[in-house]
Design a protein around this motif. Structure first.
Motif, PDB file in Angstrom:
ATOM      1  N   UNK B  81     -17.437  17.472  -5.061  1.00 19.13           N
ATOM      2  CA  UNK B  81     -16.457  18.387  -5.738  1.00 19.13           C
ATOM      3  C   UNK B  81     -15.462  18.084  -5.177  1.00 19.13           C
ATOM      4  N   UNK B  82     -14.482  16.684  -5.369  1.00 20.67           N
ATOM      5  CA  UNK B  82     -13.580  16.973  -5.295  1.00 20.67           C
ATOM      6  C   UNK B  82     -12.592  17.224  -5.498  1.00 20.67           C
ATOM      7  N   UNK B  83     -10.993  18.188  -5.489  1.00 18.82           N
ATOM      8  CA  UNK B  83     -10.762  19.271  -5.840  1.00 18.82           C
ATOM      9  C   UNK B  83      -9.231  18.030  -5.561  1.00 18.82           C
ATOM     10  N   UNK B  84      -8.628  17.860  -6.253  1.00 16.77           N
ATOM     11  CA  UNK B  84      -7.002  16.869  -6.169  1.00 16.77           C
ATOM     12  C   UNK B  84      -6.113  17.900  -7.086  1.00 16.77           C
ATOM     13  N   UNK B  85      -4.712  17.199  -7.360  1.00 16.83           N
ATOM     14  CA  UNK B  85      -4.066  17.516  -8.180  1.00 16.83           C
ATOM     15  C   UNK B  85      -3.864  17.275  -8.902  1.00 16.83           C
ATOM     16  N   UNK B  87       0.058  16.357  -9.587  1.00 21.08           N
ATOM     17  CA  UNK B  87       0.531  15.602  -9.736  1.00 21.08           C
ATOM     18  C   UNK B  87       1.331  14.899  -7.908  1.00 21.08           C
ATOM     19  N   UNK B  88       1.846  14.190  -7.964  1.00 19.11           N
ATOM     20  CA  UNK B  88       1.773  14.183  -6.460  1.00 19.11           C
ATOM     21  C   UNK B  88       3.850  14.787  -6.112  1.00 19.11           C
ATOM     22  N   UNK B  89       4.384  14.007  -5.027  1.00 18.44           N
ATOM     23  CA  UNK B  89       5.292  14.696  -4.117  1.00 18.44           C
ATOM     24  C   UNK B  89       4.654  15.330  -3.970  1.00 18.44           C
ATOM     25  N   UNK B  90       4.184  15.588  -3.181  1.00 17.60           N
ATOM     26  CA  UNK B  90       3.471  16.449  -2.212  1.00 17.60           C
ATOM     27  C   UNK B  90       2.736  16.139  -1.035  1.00 17.60           C
ATOM     28  N   UNK B  91       3.725  14.844   0.192  1.00 17.38           N
ATOM     29  CA  UNK B  91       2.987  14.840   0.752  1.00 17.38           C
ATOM     30  C   UNK B  91       2.203  14.099   0.753  1.00 17.38           C
ATOM     31  N   UNK B  92       1.281  13.838   1.811  1.00 14.01           N
ATOM     32  CA  UNK B  92      -0.085  13.615   2.655  1.00 14.01           C
ATOM     33  C   UNK B  92      -0.760  14.739   1.479  1.00 14.01           C
ATOM     34  N   UNK B  93      -1.065  15.034   0.773  1.00 13.48           N
ATOM     35  CA  UNK B  93      -2.383  15.665   0.011  1.00 13.48           C
ATOM     36  C   UNK B  93      -3.066  14.917  -0.449  1.00 13.48           C
ATOM     37  N   UNK B  94      -3.072  14.776  -1.137  1.00 15.75           N
ATOM     38  CA  UNK B  94      -4.073  14.125  -1.702  1.00 15.75           C
ATOM     39  C   UNK B  94      -4.898  13.418  -0.899  1.00 15.75           C
ATOM     40  N   UNK B  95      -3.817  12.116  -0.118  1.00 20.21           N
ATOM     41  CA  UNK B  95      -4.514  10.987   0.655  1.00 20.21           C
ATOM     42  C   UNK B  95      -5.687  11.900   1.583  1.00 20.21           C
ATOM     43  N   UNK B  96      -4.900  13.027   1.995  1.00 25.22           N
ATOM     44  CA  UNK B  96      -5.985  13.581   3.152  1.00 25.22           C
ATOM     45  C   UNK B  96      -7.478  14.084   2.992  1.00 25.22           C
ATOM     46  N   UNK B  97      -7.402  14.993   1.553  1.00 26.91           N
ATOM     47  CA  UNK B  97      -8.784  14.868   0.760  1.00 26.91           C
ATOM     48  C   UNK B  97      -9.455  14.136   0.627  1.00 26.91           C
ATOM     49  N   UNK B 120     -11.732  16.208  -9.590  1.00 29.02           N
ATOM     50  CA  UNK B 120     -10.981  17.358 -10.731  1.00 29.02           C
ATOM     51  C   UNK B 120      -9.481  17.151  -9.993  1.00 29.02           C
ATOM     52  N   UNK B 121      -8.612  16.722 -11.254  1.00 24.32           N
ATOM     53  CA  UNK B 121      -6.939  16.215 -10.556  1.00 24.32           C
ATOM     54  C   UNK B 121      -6.711  14.698 -10.921  1.00 24.32           C
ATOM     55  N   UNK B 122      -5.541  14.806 -11.177  1.00 26.63           N
ATOM     56  CA  UNK B 122      -5.147  13.175 -11.880  1.00 26.63           C
ATOM     57  C   UNK B 122      -5.507  12.196 -10.915  1.00 26.63           C
ATOM     58  N   UNK B 123      -5.003  12.910 -10.001  1.00 25.60           N
ATOM     59  CA  UNK B 123      -3.869  11.683  -8.313  1.00 25.60           C
ATOM     60  C   UNK B 123      -5.769  11.917  -7.872  1.00 25.60           C
ATOM     61  N   UNK B 174     -18.187  21.180  -2.389  1.00 25.60           N
ATOM     62  CA  UNK B 174     -16.631  21.075  -2.815  1.00 25.60           C
ATOM     63  C   UNK B 174     -16.296  20.864  -1.548  1.00 25.60           C
ATOM     64  N   UNK B 175     -14.685  19.761  -2.064  1.00 29.54           N
ATOM     65  CA  UNK B 175     -14.520  19.316  -0.887  1.00 29.54           C
ATOM     66  C   UNK B 175     -12.579  20.110  -1.387  1.00 29.54           C
ATOM     67  N   UNK B 176     -12.055  20.803  -0.837  1.00 30.29           N
ATOM     68  CA  UNK B 176     -10.486  21.366  -1.482  1.00 30.29           C
ATOM     69  C   UNK B 176     -10.254  21.849   0.349  1.00 30.29           C
ATOM     70  N   UNK B 177      -8.516  21.335  -0.090  1.00 29.31           N
ATOM     71  CA  UNK B 177      -7.871  21.874   0.717  1.00 29.31           C
ATOM     72  C   UNK B 177      -7.394  22.915   1.466  1.00 29.31           C
ATOM     73  N   UNK B 178      -8.121  24.124   2.267  1.00 27.18           N
ATOM     74  CA  UNK B 178      -7.917  24.976   2.655  1.00 27.18           C
ATOM     75  C   UNK B 178      -6.317  25.004   2.863  1.00 27.18           C
ATOM     76  N   UNK B 179      -5.936  26.315   2.734  1.00 24.47           N
ATOM     77  CA  UNK B 179      -4.483  27.255   3.027  1.00 24.47           C
ATOM     78  C   UNK B 179      -4.255  27.560   4.620  1.00 24.47           C
ATOM     79  N   UNK B 180      -3.896  26.980   4.839  1.00 29.15           N
ATOM     80  CA  UNK B 180      -3.542  27.199   6.205  1.00 29.15           C
ATOM     81  C   UNK B 180      -2.185  27.856   6.717  1.00 29.15           C
ATOM     82  N   UNK B 181      -1.317  27.212   6.205  1.00 28.54           N
ATOM     83  CA  UNK B 181       0.005  26.834   6.561  1.00 28.54           C
ATOM     84  C   UNK B 181       1.254  26.831   5.758  1.00 28.54           C
ATOM     85  N   UNK B 182       2.189  26.790   5.146  1.00 31.08           N
ATOM     86  CA  UNK B 182       2.950  25.482   4.491  1.00 31.08           C
ATOM     87  C   UNK B 182       3.228  24.229   5.093  1.00 31.08           C
ATOM     88  N   UNK B 183       3.007  25.126   7.185  1.00 24.68           N
ATOM     89  CA  UNK B 183       2.936  23.108   7.129  1.00 24.68           C
ATOM     90  C   UNK B 183       1.732  22.917   7.006  1.00 24.68           C
TER      91      UNK B 183
END
Lengths: 88, 291
Positions: B81-85, B87-97, B120-123, B174-183
């Motif tokens: 289960x891959x969770x992506x966004x 919408x774009x314009x969020x750097x390498x976020x989707x590519x990383x997932x 999950x997610x268009x991107x 489930x594959x998702x981006x864990x939030x560590x910090x804004x960076x």
């Protein structure tokens, strides 16, 4: 009158209801009332209405739940449920 | 040498781009705060459910244990289960997932397992279709949802659980981006089904005298799907927070770049203007001298 602690926990938020007198829980095997000092029990809830009596004889606060789990232990009553709507 | 007019237009256009990226940065900051708060608010439920499941799972290893907890006994088919966004314009976020998903899928395929993707997610879909298109069994879009409700997560997880009971797969991740910090957002891979057995510490142990109504099995049957839903919900919130964090960082960098570009263009503009003035002066002076 002895009171006990009620905690309603949903995935979205936690409602700390504080000290209450009695709670009527719609258990899967029938409604049951919980008073202070109730024996430890773990019961599933069917979709229905939880009645919270803050004071003896007072009008109950009614909370609709979509099922879940009720746990009674020394600390009080904890209800794990999904979305809920409060009706006064 | 670009003309003064064209330089002016460039500066104006970069400036309006900067306005947009600045606004997006602010919006992302606000949304990030909301997503973080929601993720925190859901924690008590996850902890409470984990405690009960952990306790009940202790005495349940036999064949009567619910399948969601014990698994199917095989590990042949894996669902990712891959969770992506959306919408774009969020750097390498989707590519990383997506990179994590590809690596995981390829590793499983190399072991001779069957891999199914639930995106999950268009991107993410757009990226995964290219390399792993034939493994995708389902996609879902959360487009246009401002706030992520639990209902949303519940529908998604119910679908996954239904597929599990229909025997479509043995193990779900489930594959998702864990939030560590804004960076930093860490692409994470967690097992969703069978449900992990939480460690039970002595303080979290249920009293021995406890009564079960109707039975421990029935309680698990009620609680496990909820627990899966909460896991999905928490992951969705985490990735929402990560997405906004990544967007914040990306937009911040974009605004800064635009600022630098405006500086450079303004310098060129001023030099060009100066050169034009000097040229005119020289023309006038040499005209006067010729007389």
């Amino acid at each position: 009158m002895a009171k006990f602690h009620l905690d309603i926990v949903t995935p979205v938020k936690r409602i700390d209801s504080g000290q209450v007198h009695m709670v009527v829980v719609p258990g899967t095997e029938g409604d049951f009332g919980v008073l202070a000092g109730h024996a430890p029990v773990l019961s599933t809830i069917r979709p229905g209405v939880i009645e919270v009596y803050r004071e003896p004889g007072a009008e109950p606060q009614r909370i609709e739940v979509d099922g879940g789990l009720a746990e009674v232990n020394e600390a009080g009553l904890t209800i794990l449920t999904g979305d809920l709507s409060l009706t006064d | 040498m670009p003309s003064l007019k064209s330089l002016k237009t460039r500066i104006a256009s970069v400036r309006s781009t900067q306005k947009i990226t600045k606004a997006m940065n602010l919006v992302a900051t606000a949304k990030l705060r909301g997503a973080q708060a929601a993720a925190l608010a859901g924690r008590p439920f996850a902890e409470g459910a984990a405690r009960v499941i952990g306790n009940l799972a202790l005495n349940m290893v036999g064949p009567e244990a619910p399948k969601l907890l014990a698994g199917t006994g095989r590990e042949q088919t894996h669902l990712l289960l891959v969770i992506t966004s959306e919408r774009g314009l969020c750097g390498a976020y989707n590519s990383n997932i997506v990179r994590l998903a590809r690596r995981k899928a390829d590793a499983l395929l190399a072991e001779g397992k069957t891999v199914k993707l639930y995106v999950v997610g268009r991107k993410g879909r757009a990226q995964l279709v290219r390399t792993h298109g034939r493994h995708i069994v389902a996609t879902r879009s959360l487009e246009g949802r401002k706030m992520l409700t639990f209902e949303e997560a519940r529908t998604l997880s119910d679908d996954v659980v239904a597929r599990f009971h229909a025997g479509e797969f043995d193990v779900a991740h489930i594959l998702f981006a864990r939030y560590q910090s804004a960076l930093t957002q860490i692409p994470t891979d967690e097992r969703l089904i069978p449900v992990r057995r939480p460690e039970v510490t002595d303080t979290a142990r249920l009293p021995a005298s406890i009564e079960f109504e109707p039975s421990p099995e029935a309680i698990l049957t009620e609680l496990l799907p909820r627990s899966v839903a909460v896991h999905v919900y928490q992951s969705l919130l985490e990735s929402r927070a990560s997405e906004e964090g990544a967007r914040m960082t990306a937009m911040d960098a974009a605004s800064r770049n635009a600022g630098e570009m405006i500086g450079r263009l303004t310098l060129t503009y001023n030099r060009t203007r100066q050169a034009a003035i000097t040229k005119e002066l020289i023309e006038i002076i040499s005209g006067a001298e010729a007389l």
